[in-house]
Motif scaffolding. Structure first.
Motif, PDB file in Angstrom:
ATOM      1  N   GLY A 108      53.914  68.188   8.313  1.00 19.11           N
ATOM      2  CA  GLY A 108      52.716  67.363   8.349  1.00 19.11           C
ATOM      3  C   GLY A 108      51.826  67.611   7.144  1.00 19.11           C
ATOM      4  N   ALA A 109      51.024  66.606   6.799  1.00 16.66           N
ATOM      5  CA  ALA A 109      50.171  66.695   5.606  1.00 16.66           C
ATOM      6  C   ALA A 109      49.210  67.874   5.697  1.00 16.66           C
ATOM      7  CB  ALA A 109      49.400  65.391   5.422  1.00 16.66           C
ATOM      8  N   SER A 110      48.639  68.101   6.870  1.00 14.58           N
ATOM      9  CA  SER A 110      47.678  69.209   6.998  1.00 14.58           C
ATOM     10  C   SER A 110      48.383  70.551   6.861  1.00 14.58           C
ATOM     11  CB  SER A 110      46.940  69.123   8.338  1.00 14.58           C
ATOM     12  OG  SER A 110      47.857  69.196   9.422  1.00 14.58           O
ATOM     13  N   ASP A 111      49.579  70.660   7.454  1.00 14.38           N
ATOM     14  CA  ASP A 111      50.340  71.904   7.305  1.00 14.38           C
ATOM     15  C   ASP A 111      50.715  72.143   5.848  1.00 14.38           C
ATOM     16  OD1 ASP A 111      50.276  72.709   9.916  1.00 14.38           O
ATOM     17  OD2 ASP A 111      52.211  71.824  10.454  1.00 14.38           O
ATOM     18  N   ARG A 112      51.115  71.071   5.153  1.00 12.63           N
ATOM     19  CA  ARG A 112      51.501  71.231   3.752  1.00 12.63           C
ATOM     20  C   ARG A 112      50.309  71.707   2.918  1.00 12.63           C
ATOM     21  NH1 ARG A 112      53.700  66.851   3.244  1.00 12.63           N
ATOM     22  NH2 ARG A 112      55.882  67.512   3.395  1.00 12.63           N
ATOM     23  N   GLN A 113      49.142  71.176   3.190  1.00 10.07           N
ATOM     24  CA  GLN A 113      47.944  71.606   2.458  1.00 10.07           C
ATOM     25  C   GLN A 113      47.636  73.075   2.726  1.00 10.07           C
ATOM     26  OE1 GLN A 113      44.916  68.835   3.662  1.00 10.07           O
ATOM     27  NE2 GLN A 113      45.685  67.177   2.360  1.00 10.07           N
ATOM     28  N   ARG A 114      47.785  73.500   3.976  1.00  8.98           N
ATOM     29  CA  ARG A 114      47.531  74.903   4.307  1.00  8.98           C
ATOM     30  C   ARG A 114      48.554  75.812   3.626  1.00  8.98           C
ATOM     31  NH1 ARG A 114      46.355  73.005   9.608  1.00  8.98           N
ATOM     32  NH2 ARG A 114      48.426  73.629  10.349  1.00  8.98           N
ATOM     33  N   ILE A 115      49.829  75.400   3.622  1.00  7.93           N
ATOM     34  CA  ILE A 115      50.870  76.199   2.968  1.00  7.93           C
ATOM     35  C   ILE A 115      50.556  76.357   1.498  1.00  7.93           C
ATOM     36  CG2 ILE A 115      53.294  76.207   2.258  1.00  7.93           C
ATOM     37  CD1 ILE A 115      53.939  74.878   4.957  1.00  7.93           C
ATOM     38  N   GLN A 116      50.215  75.264   0.851  1.00  8.96           N
ATOM     39  CA  GLN A 116      49.923  75.315  -0.581  1.00  8.96           C
ATOM     40  C   GLN A 116      48.719  76.200  -0.868  1.00  8.96           C
ATOM     41  OE1 GLN A 116      49.614  71.107  -1.380  1.00  8.96           O
ATOM     42  NE2 GLN A 116      51.792  70.903  -1.822  1.00  8.96           N
ATOM     43  N   ALA A 117      47.664  76.060  -0.065  1.00 12.71           N
ATOM     44  CA  ALA A 117      46.464  76.881  -0.268  1.00 12.71           C
ATOM     45  C   ALA A 117      46.787  78.358  -0.061  1.00 12.71           C
ATOM     46  CB  ALA A 117      45.360  76.435   0.685  1.00 12.71           C
ATOM     47  N   ASN A 118      47.578  78.679   0.946  1.00 12.21           N
ATOM     48  CA  ASN A 118      47.908  80.079   1.220  1.00 12.21           C
ATOM     49  C   ASN A 118      48.843  80.655   0.174  1.00 12.21           C
ATOM     50  OD1 ASN A 118      46.308  80.370   3.546  1.00 12.21           O
ATOM     51  ND2 ASN A 118      47.879  79.436   4.826  1.00 12.21           N
TER      52      ASN A 118
END
Length: 346
Positions: free
Chosen positions: A136-146
């Motif tokens: 999901g888009a929100s999960d992908r954003q969190r992965i990238q930020a982390n």
């Protein structure tokens, strides 16, 4: 997704696969959709799945990726939320990742399909079917930020370098725009250093990440200054051998790079590097340098693998005349060409 591709490579429907596995169709659907985590099955069950697929003539290459795909899942899960269980237990700190794991992780993050996909027979699909692992888009954003946060993780202990550098590397491959910081210890390898340490690998991951983001100059500086000693040259080759599978044992940290007695021939490394001798490749200078190192130590490869040598000969001339490679790369390419000429004369 890998399980699904393995099943399809055998020409099996979900119903037929469930029948031979003696489980419900909903179980197979759950495994393939991710609703039931394949990492949660027992090792006995995972081995049974693999043996069944092989018996039914699934692609052996894809079946071999099942445990690798589980590790890729664990890495993505570990990067989805800030890690609270202690960074020493983070999936990116538990072992040195290789090409296969990296391709699966970046497939999920960026959509760039692993090379094994091209070698599979195309299958007729019924109805809408995803062509890549879905995040999901929100999960992908969190992965990238982390990943970016982990790639800037400051550690005074060598044990934390592996986590930092692998997060930095994956962030670069995933096309993240924000650059990570180079650690103080690793920065000396962009100037000069006459010995290897885990910070050498940290610097290497940093410059590779920058190259994937479109900035090749730190990588060129690293190549020019960070290989002056035998142990640094050995580390470059041992790491690449591990990366492509010429060294098959999994490693828990970077110390294997300078371990004495490593035995590999380079049968996978040679075509891997030559196939990537194209001027648009972001790591073209590193590929040239590693090939130059490889053929100095394993000259017989050019005779044993004539098809790859023919491809190499065709690419050297184009690259020497290209404005996309560094001056050092052009010198190394000419040195490779001279070595090939010497072997042909003999």
């Amino acid at each position: 997704m890998v399980l699904k591709l393995a099943r399809e490579s055998a020409g099996l429907s979900q119903e037929r696969f469930a029948e031979v596995m003696d489980c419900g169709v909903a179980t197979v659907q759950g495994w393939e959709s991710g609703r039931r985590q394949l990492s949660a099955v027992s090792l006995v069950q995972l081995n049974r799945i693999g043996r069944t697929l092989l018996r039914l003539r699934a692609s052996a290459e894809v079946v071999a990726l099942l445990p690798v795909s589980i590790e890729a899942d664990l890495i993505l899960a570990g990067a989805t939320d800030p890690w609270t269980a202690g960074l020493e237990q983070h999936p990116l700190n538990g072992g040195v990742i290789d090409l296969r794991i990296t391709e699966l992780v970046t497939w999920a993050l960026s959509g760039a399909a692993p090379r094994f996909i091209d070698r599979l027979r195309p299958k007729t699909r019924r109805g809408p079917s995803p062509s890549r692992p879905e995040i999901g888009a929100s999960d992908r954003q969190r992965i990238q930020a982390n990943l970016l946060e982990l790639s800037e993780y400051e550690t005074g202990a060598e044990a934390g370098v592996l986590l930092r550098r692998q997060a930095c590397f994956l962030a670069g491959l995933s096309g993240l725009d924000a650059p990570a910081r180079l650690s103080t210890r690793a920065s000396r390898y962009l100037v000069s250093s006459d010995s290897w340490s885990p910070s050498w690998a940290d610097a290497r991951s940093y410059v590779v990440s920058r190259a994937y983001r479109g900035d090749p100059e730190p990588l060129r500086a690293f190549i020019a200054s960070a290989h002056p000693s035998d142990d640094c040259e050995s580390a470059a080759l041992n790491y690449t051998a591990y990366w492509v599978g010429d060294l098959s044992d999994r490693e828990g940290d970077d110390s294997f790079m300078v371990r004495r007695g490593q035995r590999w021939r380079g049968a996978r490394m040679y075509p891997h590097l030559v196939e990537r001798l194209v001027d648009e490749h972001p790591l073209i200078d590193l590929n040239i340098h590693n090939l130059w190192l490889l053929l100095r130590s394993q000259r017989g490869l050019v005779i044993d693998d004539q098809a790859t040598t023919d491809l190499l000969l065709g690419r050297i001339e184009a690259l020497v005349d290209s404005g996309r490679v560094s001056r050092q790369s052009r010198v190394e390419l000419r040195s490779i060409a001279e070595g090939l000429s010497d072997l042909r004369i003999r």
